[in-house]
Design a protein around this motif. Structure first.
Motif, PDB file in Angstrom:
ATOM      1  N   UNK A  88       0.818  -1.202   0.000  1.00  0.00           N
ATOM      2  CA  UNK A  88       0.000   0.000   0.000  1.00  0.00           C
ATOM      3  C   UNK A  88       0.849   1.249   0.000  1.00  0.00           C
ATOM      4  N   UNK A  89       0.424   2.208  -0.794  1.00  0.00           N
ATOM      5  CA  UNK A  89       1.126   3.472  -0.766  1.00  0.00           C
ATOM      6  C   UNK A  89       0.360   4.415   0.140  1.00  0.00           C
ATOM      7  N   UNK A  90       0.285   4.029   1.403  1.00  0.00           N
ATOM      8  CA  UNK A  90      -0.445   4.852   2.360  1.00  0.00           C
ATOM      9  C   UNK A  90       0.533   5.512   3.325  1.00  0.00           C
ATOM     10  N   UNK A  91       0.055   6.563   3.965  1.00  0.00           N
ATOM     11  CA  UNK A  91       0.877   7.292   4.919  1.00  0.00           C
ATOM     12  C   UNK A  91       0.338   6.988   6.309  1.00  0.00           C
ATOM     13  N   UNK A  93       1.041   7.819   9.381  1.00  0.00           N
ATOM     14  CA  UNK A  93       0.824   8.812  10.432  1.00  0.00           C
ATOM     15  C   UNK A  93      -0.306   9.773  10.086  1.00  0.00           C
ATOM     16  N   UNK A  94      -0.847   9.665   8.889  1.00  0.00           N
ATOM     17  CA  UNK A  94      -1.905  10.589   8.490  1.00  0.00           C
ATOM     18  C   UNK A  94      -3.276   9.913   8.612  1.00  0.00           C
ATOM     19  N   UNK A  98      -6.926  12.433   4.995  1.00  0.00           N
ATOM     20  CA  UNK A  98      -5.713  13.068   4.462  1.00  0.00           C
ATOM     21  C   UNK A  98      -5.076  12.191   3.394  1.00  0.00           C
ATOM     22  N   UNK A 102      -4.634  13.236  -0.593  1.00  0.00           N
ATOM     23  CA  UNK A 102      -3.341  13.246  -1.282  1.00  0.00           C
ATOM     24  C   UNK A 102      -3.414  12.614  -2.665  1.00  0.00           C
ATOM     25  N   UNK A 103      -4.365  11.690  -2.831  1.00  0.00           N
ATOM     26  CA  UNK A 103      -4.474  11.036  -4.123  1.00  0.00           C
ATOM     27  C   UNK A 103      -5.349  11.806  -5.101  1.00  0.00           C
ATOM     28  N   UNK A 133      -6.498   7.315  12.111  1.00  0.00           N
ATOM     29  CA  UNK A 133      -5.107   7.328  11.663  1.00  0.00           C
ATOM     30  C   UNK A 133      -4.846   5.986  10.976  1.00  0.00           C
TER      31      UNK A 133
END
Lengths: 510, 313
Positions: A88-91, A93-94, A98, A102-103, A133
């Motif tokens: 996964x291209x997830x963040x 801490x966000x 959010x 971003x996408x 989160x």
């Protein structure tokens, strides 16, 4: 159905490798099209080209009859192509919102966005709370975030890269419903997987790649899984066969009320884990990653502290150091090949020394016997068919499958009395995986106790004598492989504990 | 109120002096905060500050204009940081080694440049006139006694907070610091954003140094930053990468620095060497306490902090 996407003569060369060679791929509107192939067959390269992450060396693509030449993922998304990544291209801490924002190229206000997330979640059965989160979410929930992120763009072509490799069978079924719904609405889906059964259920057409070339385009429903696998690999390969096992009666490795805190940031803690492995037995631990697998492997290896009891050959292990456990004959191969099992910049010989010193007596009074170490390394290399330039080649130079053969072979060659492996064939090509599985079976048939932690249910059904399921740090009671059904395991993976589960299909080890 | 004193210290005067004492590290730390939020660890803050100090000093002495001096410092800091950015982002040099080299280079170069400027007094920095407001008891000193750079810096803190939490670019910057591979695959320009962040951090560091040489001290002495750059780095960790906490840390540091000076002036029988140590010891103690306070996601360092990014892999 109308043709929606066309790729012609796509080629891409990396130094030394032709990753894509004159590839042709066509997808109809509303079609779920499978892209099949081994690791290194060029699937990811092709997909990256379609998604604008890599420019092709030659070839052209058409989207809806128009020339399609994305320079960046942003441009690809603008033209209606979206992708859900395997990793996964997830963040972490966000928050969910959010991450989704971003996408998007033109996001609405936060409140509006959160409302839309709820809406899409309800419509496609992907419920998720926008303000959570991401680091606190389960893997299945994270995938929902990825999918919702794609759906926000109203994609016309959705690329799914091995989406079910991290899901329980039930979560996978739910995903298939979502995908079918999308397909009915006219969205084309390019579905990448090496799980042949699910492709046969879901897709009507498959493009099969091998070594960067298209070897076949077919309807997967009209072929057997074995036929598809042979097309992918190019040769016939044998599935592992269970040998006659010399089962002992005394448990060799046993855990009672084993508990330990999470070892990774987003890991879970083990609570009251009980199991026992007898001589000659392979205990499979199923479960979705992140449910305590790493913790369990670390506790047994001696890398993490735990409470409760862990006994091996009758002696208490919890107070023994890692090297003492190895001397006793309990060996482990952790999940992460580079960086945990092997030091990437060090040679295979040096890496062999690191775990085999104690049992193979590769040093005396602190001085390394390099000749002996090298001989040992060479024997591992030849015995397990590790393709490397030699014993001096650094670990990072090996492909995933070859390095995995090496790190598992290195432990097996030390003739362990008990072996614990975590995800032994994760990301490994089918041929190497078959070798590793056979080696584990052979080891057990010689009388060792083997504990295999794996996300791959088919693998566990193929090799283990009994199976237990790890979920949220709790381990279900082990059941004989012949007596447990796939459905039952699936429910346990999803956290349904209990003795009775409706079961109609008895699993035959494939 | 006005004449209340404690240990011979007037609290209002003490607090306002504390704000001024905190300014250099505050500016540098806010710059470094942005740099680290984008996932880059620049250990060269000390070098950026000292170069800012010397260049700001030289420009303002030569032109006679303090504002020109500040602009010079800003530019010098950004140029030096640009070298760091070029080496680490394009040539994949190690961030730690390059940052350390930047500090050593900055200290050496500033000593060379500043040789003939030692002992000179820079042009005065005017304090804006708030009229009656500055005459108010206590509040006059606390709120209306500063040079414009103090107000600018505090506005900058609010601006950075807003940028990080409410703007789209700020979200992208945080995302890049959190997971650069994912950000790249979503189409964000990792290297470009990081370079801009590095330049911004350099400009802030330079400005912080100039504040020291032009306003706080004001004169040029070799090595006058005396570890302020390292304190700025520590403050970012202390503030757990949140702007307002960093301000709090900067004030705390400024306060302790001032207190030890006051105590020295009072002639308290403690070796001045120990007193001079206190700001640093307090910083270390605060860092230890903070890192012991658990590791919730919102208190952690950006996940990609210090990791090199290579788009071709």
């Amino acid at each position: 159905m109308a043709r929606f996407f066309d790729a012609e003569q796509i080629s891409k060369t990396y130094p030394g490798v032709k990753a894509n060679d004159q590839i042709k791929l066509s997808i109809d509107a509303g079609e779920i099209h499978a892209l099949l192939g081994e690791n290194g067959s060029g699937k990811s390269t092709l997909v990256k080209i379609i998604y604008g992450l890599l420019p092709p060396d030659e070839g052209k693509m058409l989207l809806n009859g128009q020339r399609y030449r994305p320079q960046s993922p942003r441009q690809a998304r603008a033209e209606g192509v979206a992708m859900v990544f395997q990793h996964f291209s997830l963040f972490e801490a966000l928050t969910v919102a959010e991450n989704i924002e971003l996408g998007m190229d033109d996001p609405p206000s936060r409140n509006k966005l959160e409302a839309t997330i709820d809406q899409i979640g309800q419509r496609y059965r992907l419920p998720i709370l926008p303000r959570r989160i991401v680091g606190d979410l389960s893997v299945g929930e994270r995938q929902r975030v990825e999918i919702i992120r794609c759906l926000m763009q109203n994609p016309k072509l959705l690329i799914m890269d091995e989406p079910t490799s991290v899901l329980t069978p039930q979560e996978a079924d739910q995903l298939f419903e979502t995908l079918n719904e999308l397909s009915h609405e006219g969205t084309s889906i390019l579905y990448i997987s090496h799980k042949l059964e699910e492709i046969r259920n879901l897709c009507t057409r498959a493009t099969i790649l091998r070594l960067g070339k298209v070897v076949n385009v077919c309807n997967p429903k009209s072929k057997s899984a074995q036929e598809l696998a042979e097309l992918m690999v190019g040769t016939n390969f044998a599935t592992a066969s269970k040998g006659s096992t010399v089962k002992g009666s005394e448990p060799l490795l046993c855990a009672e009320n084993l508990s330990c805190g999470a070892v990774t940031e987003f890991g879970v803690s083990l609570s009251d884990v009980n199991f026992e492995v007898k001589k000659g037995e392979i205990l499979g631990i199923a479960g979705v990653a992140g449910n305590g697998q790493e913790e369990l492997a670390a506790v047994i290896a001696g890398e993490a502290k735990a409470t409760g009891s862990l006994r091996f050959k009758g002696s208490d292990l919890l107070h023994k150091r890692i090297t003492e456990r190895r001397e006793l004959g309990l060996l482990t191969a952790p999940e992460e090949r580079l960086g945990h099992s092997a030091a990437s910049e060090m040679s295979l010989t040096e890496n062999a020394f690191l775990t085999a010193d104690q049992r193979m007596a590769l040093s005396s009074s602190g001085v390394i016997d390099w000749k002996k170490t090298k001989d040992f390394t060479r024997s591992v290399i030849s015995q397990f068919d590790v393709r490397a330039t030699g014993a001096d080649s650094p670990a990072r130079a090996l492909s995933g499958g070859n390095l995995q053969k090496f790190v598992i072979g290195r432990e097996i060659a030390q003739k362990p009395e008990a072996l614990v492996v975590n995800q032994p064939t994760w990301g490994v090509d089918a041929a190497a995986a078959a070798i590793i599985r056979q080696a584990l079976i052979d080891l057990a048939s010689k009388g060792a106790a083997v504990l295999v932690i794996s996300q791959d249910l088919d693998e566990l059904l193929e090799i283990s004598s009994s199976i237990a399921v790890l979920n949220l740090g709790q381990l279900s009671a082990a059941k004989n492989t012949d007596e447990i059904t796939r459905n039952e395991i699936g429910l346990l993976m999803g956290g349904v504990h209990g003795p009775t589960v409706g079961s109609e299909t008895t699993v035959v080890a494939a | 109120m006005r004449d209340v004193e404690f240990l011979g210290i007037n609290p209002a005067v003490f607090l306002s002096t504390m704000v001024v004492a905190a300014m250099p590290v505050l500016l540098a730390a806010m710059g470094e905060l942005i740099v680290e939020k984008s996932g880059v660890l620049n250990l060269g803050v000390e070098g950026l500050m000292i170069i800012g100090a010397v260049c700001g000093f030289i420009v303002s002495v030569e032109t006679g204009s303090p504002v020109a001096g500040l602009l010079g410092a800003l530019l010098a800091g950004a140029i030096l940081a640009g070298i760091f950015g070029l080496l680490t982002q394009y040539f994949h040099a190690s961030q730690v080694a390059t940052g350390l080299a930047l500090t050593l280079f900055g200290l050496g170069l500033s000593a060379l440049l500043g040789q003939s400027y030692t002992g000179i007094r820079p042009p005065d920095f005017s304090i804006p006139n708030f009229g009656v407001l500055s005459e108010l008891p206590v509040i006059g000193i606390l709120l209306f006694s500063y040079d414009f750079l103090v107000y600018f810096s505090l506005a900058l803190v609010v601006g950075i907070w807003w940028f990080l939490n409410h703007s789209r670019t700020g979200l992208a910057l945080r995302a890049i610091g959190e997971n650069h591979n994912a950000a790249h695959s979503l189409g964000y320009h990792v290297i470009r954003v990081r370079l801009v962040a590095i330049l911004f951090g350099g400009a802030c560091g330079g400005l912080g140094g100039a504040y020291l040489a032009l306003i706080r001290v004001p004169q040029w002495t070799e090595g006058m930053t005396a570890g302020a750059g390292w304190i700025a780095l520590a403050l970012v960790v202390f503030g757990s990468w949140r702007p307002f906490r960093v301000v709090l840390g900067a004030f705390l540091f400024g306060g302790v620095t001032l207190l030890q000076l006051n105590l020295q002036a009072l002639g308290i029988a403690i070796n001045p060497a120990y007193l001079s140590m206190t700001p640093y010891i307090v910083t270390i103690a605060a860092l230890v306490v903070i890192s012991g306070m658990g590791s919730h996601a919102s208190l952690r360092a950006p996940a990609c902090l210090g990791k090199p990014f290579d788009a071709t892999k």
